[in-house]
Design a protein around this motif. Structure first.
Motif, PDB file in Angstrom:
ATOM      1  N   UNK A  19      -1.046  11.981  19.025  1.00 55.23           N
ATOM      2  CA  UNK A  19      -1.949  12.241  17.912  1.00 55.23           C
ATOM      3  C   UNK A  19      -2.708  10.956  17.614  1.00 55.23           C
ATOM      4  N   UNK A  20      -4.017  10.954  17.901  1.00 58.37           N
ATOM      5  CA  UNK A  20      -4.789   9.721  17.737  1.00 58.37           C
ATOM      6  C   UNK A  20      -4.989   9.344  16.273  1.00 58.37           C
ATOM      7  N   UNK A  21      -5.023  10.320  15.372  1.00 58.88           N
ATOM      8  CA  UNK A  21      -5.134   9.971  13.948  1.00 58.88           C
ATOM      9  C   UNK A  21      -3.860   9.290  13.473  1.00 58.88           C
ATOM     10  N   UNK A  22      -2.706   9.872  13.807  1.00 59.44           N
ATOM     11  CA  UNK A  22      -1.431   9.291  13.406  1.00 59.44           C
ATOM     12  C   UNK A  22      -1.227   7.929  14.052  1.00 59.44           C
ATOM     13  N   UNK A  23      -1.645   7.793  15.303  1.00 65.68           N
ATOM     14  CA  UNK A  23      -1.567   6.487  15.967  1.00 65.68           C
ATOM     15  C   UNK A  23      -2.407   5.451  15.231  1.00 65.68           C
ATOM     16  N   UNK A  24      -3.585   5.882  14.753  1.00 65.87           N
ATOM     17  CA  UNK A  24      -4.430   4.973  13.990  1.00 65.87           C
ATOM     18  C   UNK A  24      -3.779   4.552  12.687  1.00 65.87           C
ATOM     19  N   UNK A  25      -3.114   5.483  12.019  1.00 66.74           N
ATOM     20  CA  UNK A  25      -2.423   5.148  10.771  1.00 66.74           C
ATOM     21  C   UNK A  25      -1.315   4.130  11.022  1.00 66.74           C
ATOM     22  N   UNK A  26      -0.505   4.402  12.027  1.00 69.24           N
ATOM     23  CA  UNK A  26       0.614   3.506  12.312  1.00 69.24           C
ATOM     24  C   UNK A  26       0.113   2.139  12.759  1.00 69.24           C
ATOM     25  N   UNK A  27      -1.035   2.125  13.438  1.00 67.37           N
ATOM     26  CA  UNK A  27      -1.619   0.854  13.866  1.00 67.37           C
ATOM     27  C   UNK A  27      -2.236   0.075  12.717  1.00 67.37           C
ATOM     28  N   UNK A  28      -2.465   0.746  11.592  1.00 64.17           N
ATOM     29  CA  UNK A  28      -3.002   0.054  10.432  1.00 64.17           C
ATOM     30  C   UNK A  28      -4.509   0.119  10.280  1.00 64.17           C
ATOM     31  N   UNK A  29      -5.180   1.042  10.972  1.00 64.71           N
ATOM     32  CA  UNK A  29      -6.622   1.178  10.810  1.00 64.71           C
ATOM     33  C   UNK A  29      -6.927   1.730   9.415  1.00 64.71           C
ATOM     34  N   UNK A  67       1.462  -4.271  18.884  1.00 66.57           N
ATOM     35  CA  UNK A  67       2.065  -4.474  17.576  1.00 66.57           C
ATOM     36  C   UNK A  67       3.561  -4.172  17.543  1.00 66.57           C
ATOM     37  N   UNK A  68       4.112  -3.736  18.656  1.00 66.06           N
ATOM     38  CA  UNK A  68       5.530  -3.382  18.681  1.00 66.06           C
ATOM     39  C   UNK A  68       5.841  -2.071  17.994  1.00 66.06           C
ATOM     40  N   UNK A  69       4.856  -1.166  17.902  1.00 62.99           N
ATOM     41  CA  UNK A  69       5.017   0.087  17.169  1.00 62.99           C
ATOM     42  C   UNK A  69       4.961   1.319  18.067  1.00 62.99           C
ATOM     43  N   UNK A  78       1.866  -3.434   8.040  1.00 60.87           N
ATOM     44  CA  UNK A  78       0.496  -3.006   8.291  1.00 60.87           C
ATOM     45  C   UNK A  78       0.361  -1.524   8.558  1.00 60.87           C
ATOM     46  N   UNK A  79       0.969  -0.692   7.704  1.00 61.02           N
ATOM     47  CA  UNK A  79       0.805   0.755   7.824  1.00 61.02           C
ATOM     48  C   UNK A  79       0.947   1.383   6.449  1.00 61.02           C
ATOM     49  N   UNK A  80       0.421   2.592   6.249  1.00 58.59           N
ATOM     50  CA  UNK A  80       0.499   3.223   4.933  1.00 58.59           C
ATOM     51  C   UNK A  80       1.942   3.497   4.515  1.00 58.59           C
ATOM     52  N   UNK A  81       2.196   3.414   3.214  1.00 56.31           N
ATOM     53  CA  UNK A  81       3.553   3.649   2.715  1.00 56.31           C
ATOM     54  C   UNK A  81       4.066   5.024   3.114  1.00 56.31           C
ATOM     55  N   UNK A  82       3.195   6.042   3.036  1.00 61.26           N
ATOM     56  CA  UNK A  82       3.656   7.400   3.315  1.00 61.26           C
ATOM     57  C   UNK A  82       4.017   7.607   4.774  1.00 61.26           C
ATOM     58  N   UNK A  83       3.524   6.735   5.660  1.00 58.26           N
ATOM     59  CA  UNK A  83       3.923   6.816   7.057  1.00 58.26           C
ATOM     60  C   UNK A  83       5.193   6.017   7.328  1.00 58.26           C
ATOM     61  N   UNK A  84       5.443   5.016   6.508  1.00 60.32           N
ATOM     62  CA  UNK A  84       6.705   4.278   6.627  1.00 60.32           C
ATOM     63  C   UNK A  84       7.872   5.166   6.225  1.00 60.32           C
ATOM     64  N   UNK A  85       7.709   5.892   5.118  1.00 59.93           N
ATOM     65  CA  UNK A  85       8.737   6.848   4.682  1.00 59.93           C
ATOM     66  C   UNK A  85       8.087   7.809   3.694  1.00 59.93           C
ATOM     67  N   UNK A  86       8.441   9.077   3.778  1.00 55.26           N
ATOM     68  CA  UNK A  86       7.856  10.081   2.876  1.00 55.26           C
ATOM     69  C   UNK A  86       8.253   9.776   1.432  1.00 55.26           C
TER      70      UNK A  86
END
Length: 429
Positions: free
Chosen positions: A141-151, A211-213, A371-379
């Protein structure tokens, strides 16, 4: 040579200089390149079984991941069915399929079983793809990958521009895709949406790895694939816009009756419910409890353009709600599963409020560090549940078990457990 590199080399497809970064990095310094035409042109729309069989054979013989997208007619038609499916794979090119003419694409899904599917915001398209027999076994999922990457911006257009240096034309994203025949500019737009999706995937994979992610993202993708279809929403009428104004049970019954009547009509006519009757009109009728068609016609949303027969059907729904016995009236609010709203915690359980405050601060700091959104770190809901009903022994092992029980992935459990162990010991707990 990748699709993006070939596109950049084809001067007929751009109006300004620049090229995507060779290393797949996430920063483009040269002027972005408008992507105007699919490299092989707009493919014919597949609308019969013979053409579909030929296309399936070509895609089965292709190589590498397959880019997948779907277009719906949200706001125009009832439900969220797909009205166009786009795919692209190395060795097979781009395909546009009409799922109205070819409603069973399970053979295509089977042919691509085991192949990695690349989607942008996969959870939006997977339900409508599942309806026509297309279910991935592997996913990126390229959107989710972007979130985790911190875009900071993760829409497809923003990602293609910032990562690959191309500008996608997005003017047709909200059109009525149930239109037949589909206009050529819409088909061009649809084909371009999958033109560089695999290139975007490859660049994001490199960035995640840097980024090790990358393992985090893979766990997220696996969770999406493994997730069962969502349960039907209970009491969907309660999501009517403006419901906060409706407080009395009799008025709630009017909302329910009008919503359900509207839904039946919309489903029968295959149109968006909002085109049958607006949420504003439903709430207005619930608040006013009109006694006659004449009184109803004076309300916002039931104006002079509505015919007598239509007004009568809505008044009948209002009258049904008004005639219900008290025992059959809906209760205000919805039964809450899980903890109460956080704003009520300080009064209900000050210790839990202290735990939640400490947990939120810790999660926020960790998300910023990673470097990622809080909601992606944990719900956020998971954090609330653990803080409201913490394990009897709030040690690392118990917190890990609690997080896993709420569906957190292993990478999330490992990162968040120390934060929550500290928060559960917050002053006031």
């Amino acid at each position: 040579m990748t699709d993006a590199q070939e596109t950049a080399a084809d001067s007929s497809l751009r109006t300004t200089g620049g090229a995507p970064p060779e290393d797949g990095g996430s920063s483009v310094t040269e002027a972005p390149i408008p992507l105007l035409e699919p490299r092989e042109g707009i493919p014919p729309v597949i609308a019969d079984e013979a053409a579909l069989a030929e296309m399936i054979a070509a895609f089965a013989a292709g190589s590498g991941p397959v880019a997948v997208d779907a277009e719906r007619a949200s706001g125009y038609r009832y439900g969220q069915r797909a009205y166009l499916v786009q795919l692209r794979r190395q060795g097979a090119g781009t395909a546009l399929i009409d799922p109205v003419a070819c409603p069973d694409l399970s053979a295509l899904g089977d042919a691509l079983s085991g192949v990695e599917w690349v989607l942008h915001a996969a959870t939006q398209d997977l339900p409508c793809l599942r309806e026509i027999g297309m279910v991935p076994t592997r996913l990126f999922d390229t959107e989710l990958a972007g979130r985790i990457s911190g875009f900071p911006r993760v829409g497809l257009g923003a990602m293609v521009e910032s990562v690959l240096g191309f500008v996608l034309e997005k003017g047709h994203s909200a059109v009525d895709w149930s239109t037949r025949p589909l206009p050529e500019p819409w088909l061009r737009y649809a084909a371009l949406d999958v033109e560089l999706l695999v290139d975007l995937r490859d660049a994001l994979e490199k960035e995640l790895d840097r980024q090790g992610k990358l393992d985090w993202a893979r766990q997220e993708f696996e969770a999406i694939v493994a997730a069962p279809p969502p349960e039907p929403r209970k009491d969907p009428w309660r999501r009517t816009s403006g419901m906060h104004k409706v407080r009395r049970r009799r008025q709630l019954a009017v909302v329910r009756e009008l919503w359900q009547t509207r839904d039946r009509i919309a489903q029968r006519r295959d149109v968006s419910p909002g085109k049958v009757l607006s949420d504003t009109a439903i709430v207005e009728a619930a608040l006013a409890l009109p006694a006659t068609v004449h009184a109803l016609s004076a309300l916002n949303g039931f104006g002079h353009r509505m015919g007598r027969r239509q007004l009568e059907q809505w008044q009948v729904a209002v009258d049904r709600a008004k005639a219900l016995p008290e025992a059959q009236l809906p209760q205000p609010g919805q039964p809450v599963a899980g903890p109460p709203p956080p704003r009520a915690w300080a009064d209900k359980d000050p210790a839990a409020a202290a735990r939640l405050s400490a947990a939120r601060a810790g999660v926020s700091a960790l998300a910023e560090e990673l470097g990622l959104p809080q909601e992606n770190l944990i719900a956020p809901d998971t954090v609330r549940r653990v803080c409201w009903e913490p394990p009897a022994l709030a040690d690392a092992e118990s917190v890990r078990a609690a997080l896993a029980g709420y569906g957190a992935r292993q990478w999330q459990v490992e990162l968040v457990t120390p934060v929550l162990v500290g928060a559960l010991a917050a002053k006031g707990a």
